[in-house]
Design a protein around this motif. Structure first.
Motif, short mmCIF file in Angstrom:
data_model
loop_
_atom_site.label_atom_id
_atom_site.label_comp_id
_atom_site.label_asym_id
_atom_site.label_seq_id
_atom_site.Cartn_x
_atom_site.Cartn_y
_atom_site.Cartn_z
N LEU A 80 -30.43 -34.29 -26.30
CA LEU A 80 -29.52 -34.51 -27.42
C LEU A 80 -28.13 -34.70 -26.83
O LEU A 80 -27.66 -33.84 -26.06
CB LEU A 80 -29.51 -33.30 -28.37
CG LEU A 80 -28.36 -33.26 -29.39
CD1 LEU A 80 -28.43 -34.43 -30.36
CD2 LEU A 80 -28.37 -31.93 -30.13
N ASN A 84 -24.47 -34.95 -28.12
CA ASN A 84 -23.51 -34.83 -29.23
C ASN A 84 -22.23 -35.53 -28.83
O ASN A 84 -21.38 -34.97 -28.14
CB ASN A 84 -23.24 -33.35 -29.52
CG ASN A 84 -24.30 -32.73 -30.39
OD1 ASN A 84 -24.72 -33.31 -31.38
ND2 ASN A 84 -24.75 -31.56 -30.00
N ILE A 96 -27.47 -29.31 -32.94
CA ILE A 96 -28.05 -28.31 -32.04
C ILE A 96 -29.02 -27.44 -32.82
O ILE A 96 -30.17 -27.23 -32.40
CB ILE A 96 -26.94 -27.47 -31.37
CG1 ILE A 96 -26.16 -28.33 -30.37
CG2 ILE A 96 -27.52 -26.23 -30.70
CD1 ILE A 96 -24.85 -27.71 -29.90
N THR A 116 -32.59 -30.77 -23.10
CA THR A 116 -31.23 -30.78 -22.59
C THR A 116 -30.30 -31.15 -23.74
O THR A 116 -30.57 -32.08 -24.49
CB THR A 116 -31.08 -31.82 -21.46
OG1 THR A 116 -31.97 -31.48 -20.40
CG2 THR A 116 -29.65 -31.86 -20.92
N ILE A 117 -29.19 -30.41 -23.83
CA ILE A 117 -28.17 -30.70 -24.83
C ILE A 117 -26.87 -30.99 -24.10
O ILE A 117 -26.43 -30.19 -23.26
CB ILE A 117 -27.99 -29.53 -25.81
CG1 ILE A 117 -29.29 -29.28 -26.58
CG2 ILE A 117 -26.82 -29.79 -26.76
CD1 ILE A 117 -29.30 -28.01 -27.40
N ASN A 135 -22.92 -31.88 -24.84
CA ASN A 135 -21.82 -31.96 -25.80
C ASN A 135 -20.65 -32.67 -25.13
O ASN A 135 -20.16 -32.21 -24.10
CB ASN A 135 -21.40 -30.56 -26.26
CG ASN A 135 -22.49 -29.88 -27.05
OD1 ASN A 135 -23.16 -30.50 -27.85
ND2 ASN A 135 -22.65 -28.59 -26.83
N SER A 158 -20.41 -24.60 -26.01
CA SER A 158 -21.31 -25.11 -24.96
C SER A 158 -21.56 -24.05 -23.90
O SER A 158 -22.71 -23.84 -23.48
CB SER A 158 -20.73 -26.37 -24.32
OG SER A 158 -20.57 -27.39 -25.27
#
Length: 178
Positions: A90, A92, A125, A139-140, A142, A169
């Motif tokens: 993701l 953001n 999230i 995995t994110i 930002n 984060s």
């Protein structure tokens, strides 16, 4: 019978959901870069029409997403999962900037910037975490800004929102690592 997009896709091909993919922006460029690297890309923006240049390309699933809406965030994640079966990454990226002297910014403008830049990221999230936790993988990313660390005189609201995103984060990184 025609195969679905998920059946045609290589199961090892990462699925990346990117917010804020309007033409000419960072998200649009990231979506193209992920696709060029062999990823299946779920590109999102408030309007499908704003993602010109990605439409008609089978590497992209284009979805309308308003990060300021809980319902829109949940629906976009559900649509991506229905189409691809998973979300590996993701990003953001959706954000808005505000240039004005801090002491003169109307509170409604403060709310709009934070609702997009901070709460919008958290909506995505919170929408994707159950899926990633179930898979024990994901995995994110930002997208922050150097202005969180070195704010300028006319970027106070934007800088504050990016500082909040940096703090969230860091906290998420610590709490979600298994």
């Amino acid at each position: 019978m025609a195969a679905s997009r998920s059946e045609e896709r290589d199961q090892n091909q990462p699925v990346v959901l990117v917010t804020g993919c309007s033409e000419g922006g960072i998200g649009h460029a990231m979506a193209r870069a992920f696709a060029a690297a062999g990823c299946a890309v779920v590109a999102t923006a408030r309007s499908r029409g704003s993602m010109r240049g990605l439409d008609g390309d089978p590497r992209f699933l284009l979805l309308e997403l308003d990060v300021r809406s809980d319902e829109s965030a949940r629906a976009a994640v559900a649509d991506a999962l229905r189409e691809h079966g998973r979300i590996d990454v993701l990003v953001n990226n959706a954000g808005v900037h505000l240039v004005a002297p801090l002491a003169e910014v109307p509170m409604e403008s403060f709310h709009q910037v934070f609702d997009t830049n901070v709460y919008g990221a958290m909506r995505l999230i919170q929408s994707v975490i159950p899926h990633m936790m179930e898979r024990r993988k994901g995995t994110i990313v930002n997208v922050g800004s150097i202005t969180a660390l070195a704010p300028g005189p006319w970027a106070g609201v934007y800088s504050a929102s990016k500082a909040a995103l940096h703090a969230l984060s860091d906290s998420l990184s610590t709490s979600l690592q298994g």
